[in-house]
Each structure stands twice: as structure tokens, then as C-alpha cells.
Design a protein around this motif. Structure first.
Motif, mmCIF file in Angstrom:
data_model
loop_
_atom_site.group_PDB
_atom_site.id
_atom_site.type_symbol
_atom_site.label_atom_id
_atom_site.label_comp_id
_atom_site.label_asym_id
_atom_site.label_seq_id
_atom_site.Cartn_x
_atom_site.Cartn_y
_atom_site.Cartn_z
ATOM 1 N N ILE A 97 3.254 -1.259 4.099
ATOM 2 C CA ILE A 97 2.851 0.111 3.773
ATOM 3 C C ILE A 97 4.064 1.058 3.748
ATOM 4 N N LEU A 108 0.849 -1.194 0.000
ATOM 5 C CA LEU A 108 0.000 0.000 0.000
ATOM 6 C C LEU A 108 0.883 1.242 0.000
ATOM 7 N N ARG A 168 5.520 5.831 9.650
ATOM 8 C CA ARG A 168 5.363 4.386 9.403
ATOM 9 C C ARG A 168 5.286 3.550 10.679
#
Ligand SMILES: [Zn+2]
Length: 405
Positions: A190, A149, A157
Motif C-alpha cells: 500500500i 493499493l 504507511r
């Protein structure tokens, strides 16, 4: 007391996995390679490579592809990565659209789709729709091993949160890690969009190997950069390293949402570029544009047709991009800077000015050696990057993620 790992060590099993990972990464780049070539590239004995390859073949990750010509015309058995057996889903989330694509780990695209939503649309509704589409793809494609993603930066993060999304405050409190952690039976990785773009160029771009360090300079609705240095993404403490869009080029300049003044993003994002273009060349926009990309292309096309005002505007934005490159060079010493996203469509109109600025403002040893290119990927770099996030992670632990489907 919580144990903190201050200096990373490697167990023997970790080292074996690192060597397996190195082999699959070589094969991801070279398509077909012999055991002897891998042995030479990795500096390991042929016996070690034979043992590692035997395991990867048994797992169905690598196959033999018949006889190929090796060094000195010697004939050897070629090896290839079974990329088509290991698919990833890439998800790009941006200000008013999310895109989803299915790719294999060599970067081949199988399918992609886009879903638009309004800036004020209910966040839960958008996320539910996104998850439903991912679930449908997991049903349809049985070989998916991971999901990547890509989110707009700055992305924290560790917390899973986007720190600042211009004009999208409702997304600020969404914890993307929590949202996706238990949603699927596949891992979700991600990263922010510029890091994703850097990984796309690293894994799927055609920049030649070996490559020590690559910086991706995203110049679109946002401005940012992602750095892959010696095979690793540069993250910093919170994951917001290399946010070049918020480096000031004028400390007395206009105030930015981040708190700083004169941030680069205020001068060379598509928003800044088009605002000026609409003021100075309104006739280009008499007919409504479908999106910002089309609007940018109208200015570039006018410049290509010798419209003086358009030429000046393009020259000006190229100067700002050049200044951004100077900062990137001084901060990260990249072997190559790849410029991507909407503004890069100006391609040959931009490059000479960017290179001139870099030549004028950096030491000769640097400006002569750094390569500056416009991205040549023909898939949206952030969507491709989302797939690259997943690819990068699964190739690091082949025994864990890659499977014999
Ligand atoms: Zn800023």
C-alpha cells in the motif's frame, strides 16, 4: 531488548538477490537485452551474469528469445522477462470511486473496472465489495503474484491509516494494513496516490533511461507529489514526505484542513479551479457535468476556443502549478517533473506558463536542466500506479515473488 537495525548490512544471499533484481529491472525496461549488455550496464563480469541468468531462467522468470544483434554487430542470444506470467492487481481508492485493474509486470492492462460509492456510504460495505471483486479476479487470473493499493494522501504507511481525507471523515480510522493483511493468499502493498503515480511514471512511463530522479506532481482533486530518487521512493519517517499540496504559498492565506494557511492545494486543486470557473464563467456549466474531469475539460476547451475568461483562469492555475514545481525543484532536485491527473488535461495550455515561472524563480543551472512534462500515460495514473506499487515490490525480490507459472 528489541534489536533495532540502525545501519543496514547485506548478507551474500541478499547481494545475489539484489543482482537478480537488477537484471529483471533492466529487462522490464529494455524488453530484450543480451547477457553482454546486462554485464556492461551492471558492471559485473559476464561469468557472473551468466550464472545469475541461469537461475532466473530455471525459475521461469527470464527466457531466451533467439539471436539479436549486439554491440559491434556481434550476434548474441537475447533475453526477455516473462512479464505475462506474472500479473498484479492494482486497486485505486479515492473519494467516491474505487477502481481495480489486472496488469502484467510490464504494465500491460488485461482488465479494469470502476465502482462508485457515496461519501456517506458505509465503509465496511465498500471494503467488502472491494475485497469480493479482488477475490473474483484472483480466481479468474491464476498468475497474480501481488496486489497494490493506492490511497489518497497523506497516508501514514506505518499505521496503515489515511491521516486526512477531505470530506470523508469516516475513512480516517480504517486501518488498511489490518484490513488487507490476511484477506488474500497474495501480498498486498500500500502507498499513497502520488507515490503510486511516481512509480507508474518510473516503471511504465516513456522518459528514457538512465533516469536518476523523477518527481510526479499530482494535480487533481488533491494536490501532492511522489518522488523516486535513484530507484527508491522517498518516504520520510511516516510515509508523508513530499506532501507538496500542504506547502504554504501564502502564510496569511485561507485556513486549510491540515492546520496550515494558504496551502497550494487550496489554489490549484480541481475543486479550487472549478469553483472559480463556475463563478466567472457560469455559462459553461448550464448543462450538468458528469464529473470534475469533464467540468475541467469544458474550461480547457473554452480556453482553446479563445474564451478570454477561460484563458485567464488557465493561466492563473498554471502559475500556481509553476510555483509548486519551483518548490519541488528546490526540495528534490528532480531530473524530470511529470505533471498528472485531471488538471494536466490542460496540457499545452499550461506548460509555457509553468516553464516561465520555473525560469523566473530558480537558478539558471536548474531551470535549464530540469525537464517538465505532462503525463502521457493513457491509463488512470493512480490505478496504473497501484499496479506499479506491486510491480516495484515484486521486482525487488524476484526469487520470492516471481514464479514459474
Ligand atoms: Zn494544508
Amino acid at each position: 531488548m528489541k534489536k533495532v537495525k540502525e545501519v543496514a548490512g547485506n548478507n551474500t544471499s541478499d547481494l545475489t538477490e539484489m543482482n537478480r533484481s537488477a537484471i529483471v529491472r533492466i529487462l522490464q525496461q529494455k524488453e530484450v537485452c543480451t547477457r553482454a549488455e546486462i554485464s556492461k550496464l551492471m558492471g559485473l563480469t559476464q561469468a557472473s551474469i551468466t550464472k545469475l541468468v541461469a537461475y532466473l531462467m530455471e525459475m521461469g522468470i527470464v527466457s531466451e528469445v533467439g539471436i539479436v544483434k549486439g554491440n559491434g554487430n556481434r550476434r548474441s542470444i537475447g533475453l526477455r522477462l516473462n512479464a505475462e506470467k506474472n500479473l498484479v492487481i492494482g486497486v485505486k481508492f479515492s473519494r467516491h470511486v474505487f477502481a481495480i485493474g489486472v496488469f502484467d509486470i510490464s504494465g500491460k492492462l488485461y482488465t479494469q473496472s470502476e465502482t462508485e460509492f457515496g461519501l456517506d456510504e458505509n465503509t465496511e460495505k465498500v471494503l467488502t465489495d472491494m475485497k469480493k471483486q479482488i477475490k473474483n479476479l484472483l480466481e479468474e487470473y491464476k498468475n497474480i503474484v501481488a496486489i497494490g493499493l493506492a490511497l489518497p494522501g497523506p497516508y501514514l504507511r506505518k499505521e496503515g491509516r489515511i491521516a486526512m481525507v477531505t470530506r470523508m471523515p469516516s475513512w480516517h480510522n480504517i486501518n488498511f494494513i489490518e484490513e488487507f493483511k490476511h484477506e488474500f493468499d497474495k501480498p498486498v502493498f500500500i502507498e499513497q496516490d502520488a507515490n503510486a503515480g511516481a512509480l507508474a511514471e518510473w516503471w511504465f512511463g516513456n522518459h528514457g533511461r538512465p533516469l536518476s530522479s523523477l518527481t510526479y506532481f499530482l494535480v487533481g482533486e488533491g494536490v501532492g507529489s511522489g518522488v523516486v530518487d535513484h530507484d527508491s521512493l522517498l518516504l520520510g519517517n511516516q510515509g508523508i514526505a513530499s506532501e507538496v499540496g500542504h506547502i504554504s504559498i501564502d502564510f496569511n492565506g485561507p485556513k486549510c484542513e491540515c492546520g496550515n494557511r494558504g496551502c497550494l492545494e487550496l489554489y490549484c486543486s480541481t475543486m479550487a479551479f472549478l469553483k472559480k470557473a463556475k463563478e466567472e464563467i457560469p455559462e459553461l456549466f448550464e448543462k450538468e457535468c458528469e464529473n470534475r474531469l469533464e467540468a475541467c475539460e469544458r474550461v480547457f476547451s473554452a480556453a482553446r476556443s479563445s474564451n478570454e475568461k477561460a484563458i485567464r483562469l488557465v493561466e492563473e492555475i498554471a502559475e500556481y502549478i509553476g510555483l509548486g514545481c519551483v518548490t519541488l525543484i528546490n526540495a528534490y532536485d528532480p531530473e524530470i517533473i511529470v505533471i498528472g491527473d485531471s488538471i494536466s488535461k490542460g496540457n499545452e495550455l499550461l506548460l509555457p506558463t509553468i516553464k516561465r515561472i520555473v525560469k523566473e524563480r530558480t537558478i539558471p543551472e536548474v531551470s535549464e536542466r530540469v525537464r517538465i512534462e505532462i503525463s502521457s500515460l493513457n491509463i488512470d495514473p493512480t490505478l496504473y500506479g497501484a499496479a506499479a506499487i506491486a510491480t516495484d515490490r515484486v521486482l525487488r525480490k524476484p526469487s520470492e515473488y516471481l514464479v514459474n507459472n
